[in-house]
Scaffold this motif. Structure first.
Motif, PDB file in Angstrom:
ATOM      1  N   TYR A 184      14.337 -39.316   3.063  1.00  0.00           N
ATOM      2  CA  TYR A 184      14.332 -37.865   2.895  1.00  0.00           C
ATOM      3  C   TYR A 184      13.615 -37.431   1.626  1.00  0.00           C
ATOM      4  CZ  TYR A 184      17.732 -38.088   6.652  1.00  0.00           C
ATOM      5  OH  TYR A 184      18.350 -38.324   7.864  1.00  0.00           O
ATOM      6  N   ARG A 217      15.210 -34.762  -0.609  1.00  0.00           N
ATOM      7  CA  ARG A 217      15.505 -33.434  -0.072  1.00  0.00           C
ATOM      8  C   ARG A 217      16.649 -33.513   0.932  1.00  0.00           C
ATOM      9  NH1 ARG A 217      10.782 -30.184  -0.819  1.00  0.00           N
ATOM     10  NH2 ARG A 217      10.260 -30.551  -3.000  1.00  0.00           N
ATOM     11  N   SER A 218      17.540 -32.559   0.878  1.00  0.00           N
ATOM     12  CA  SER A 218      18.684 -32.364   1.778  1.00  0.00           C
ATOM     13  C   SER A 218      19.821 -33.340   1.484  1.00  0.00           C
ATOM     14  CB  SER A 218      18.286 -32.447   3.251  1.00  0.00           C
ATOM     15  OG  SER A 218      18.227 -33.780   3.687  1.00  0.00           O
ATOM     16  N   LYS A 219      21.025 -32.800   1.621  1.00  0.00           N
ATOM     17  CA  LYS A 219      22.216 -33.609   1.373  1.00  0.00           C
ATOM     18  C   LYS A 219      22.436 -34.655   2.451  1.00  0.00           C
ATOM     19  CE  LYS A 219      24.651 -30.090  -1.309  1.00  0.00           C
ATOM     20  NZ  LYS A 219      25.883 -29.259  -1.427  1.00  0.00           N
ATOM     21  N   GLU A 220      21.765 -34.514   3.558  1.00  0.00           N
ATOM     22  CA  GLU A 220      21.909 -35.461   4.652  1.00  0.00           C
ATOM     23  C   GLU A 220      21.591 -36.888   4.214  1.00  0.00           C
ATOM     24  OE1 GLU A 220      20.152 -36.141   9.200  1.00  0.00           O
ATOM     25  OE2 GLU A 220      19.416 -34.507   7.929  1.00  0.00           O
ATOM     26  N   ARG A 221      20.735 -36.988   3.221  1.00  0.00           N
ATOM     27  CA  ARG A 221      20.286 -38.320   2.797  1.00  0.00           C
ATOM     28  C   ARG A 221      21.340 -39.116   2.039  1.00  0.00           C
ATOM     29  NH1 ARG A 221      19.236 -35.425  -1.809  1.00  0.00           N
ATOM     30  NH2 ARG A 221      18.909 -36.611  -3.749  1.00  0.00           N
ATOM     31  N   ASP A 250      14.725 -44.181   0.571  1.00  0.00           N
ATOM     32  CA  ASP A 250      15.128 -42.799   0.838  1.00  0.00           C
ATOM     33  C   ASP A 250      14.119 -42.132   1.777  1.00  0.00           C
ATOM     34  OD1 ASP A 250      16.027 -40.215   0.841  1.00  0.00           O
ATOM     35  OD2 ASP A 250      15.688 -39.840  -1.299  1.00  0.00           O
TER      36      ASP A 250
END
Length: 236
Positions: free
Chosen positions: A159, A162-166, A157
């Motif tokens: 990210y 953090r953040s839904k982009e991941r 991961d």
């Protein structure tokens, strides 16, 4: 069937056993599990456990998974947990306190060391050695004859939660046939260690490792070619 079992053993419905199976004390084998012949299951082992999902988990809810399948000649060490939908090939050794999560396959004659964690959706080849307390992150793939030293950490991961982009970008590591990783190294998400690629102890791998190349440092950089006598093709 020659089944020997200790005290307080719980065996679910429709579990099948081969010949000469030994089960220690306080073992739980969940329904439908398939266990081959000449298998030794030590005390406090759990086999076939269905995964449970935390309320805050980003993973999709999973319906009931197929049972675990344990091959012939397998040893499962004390207090290890093998989840549902795991396929363990013949002559695998799983040491004490190891965890093998759902949808994992393990090739024949592989050694899973003490306290090793193999997370969900991983593939582990044959004749690998995963040594004490190494961590194989979800969605990783290890080829044959892979060596993972104690304390190695793999990640998936970029990210760091953090953040839904991941959510659609999780990617484990790939270690191709003959790849080796030294003690206490960290491999960043999505990185590939190619055939006979070698990572020195304590390194941080932030780029792919070329075939037959030794890397070291933080971040790891190419140091030299792997010695000819160390290549997999030159082993007895």
């Amino acid at each position: 069937m020659n089944l020997q079992q200790g005290n307080n053993v719980v065996i679910g419905e429709n579990v099948t056993f081969g010949e000469h199976v030994v089960i220690g004390n306080n073992v739980v084998v969940y329904e439908g599990t398939i266990i081959g012949s000449n298998v030794f299951i030590q005390d406090n082992v759990v086999i076939g456990k269905q995964p449970t999902r935390a309320k805050a988990s980003i993973l999709p809810e999973v319906k009931k998974l197929p049972p675990a399948v344990i091959g012939n000649g397998v040893t499962v060490g004390t207090s290890s947990i093998i989840y549902a939908n795991v396929k363990v090939a013949d002559d695998v050794f799983i040491a004490d306190l190891a965890t093998v999560r759902e949808r994992v396959t393990i090739g024949e004659k592989t050694i899973i060391g003490r306290g090793v964690s193999v997370e969900n959706d991983c593939k582990v080849g044959m004749r690998c050695k995963l040594e004490t307390n190494c961590y194989i992150t979800a969605y990783s793939e290890l080829g044959d004859y892979v060596f993972i030293a104690p304390g190695v950490v793999t990640t998936n991961d970029n990210y760091m939660a953090r953040s839904k982009e991941r959510l659609d970008k999780f990617k484990g590591v790939t270690v191709k046939t003959g790849g080796r990783i030294g003690a206490n190294s960290t491999i960043l998400p999505g990185k590939t260690i190619h055939e006979d690629g070698t990572v020195a102890a304590g390194s941080l791998v932030s780029k792919d490792v070329a075939a037959e190349m030794l890397v070291l440092g933080s971040p790891a950089k190419e140091y030299k070619k792997v010695a000819t006598e160390q290549l997999l093709k030159n082993q007895d």
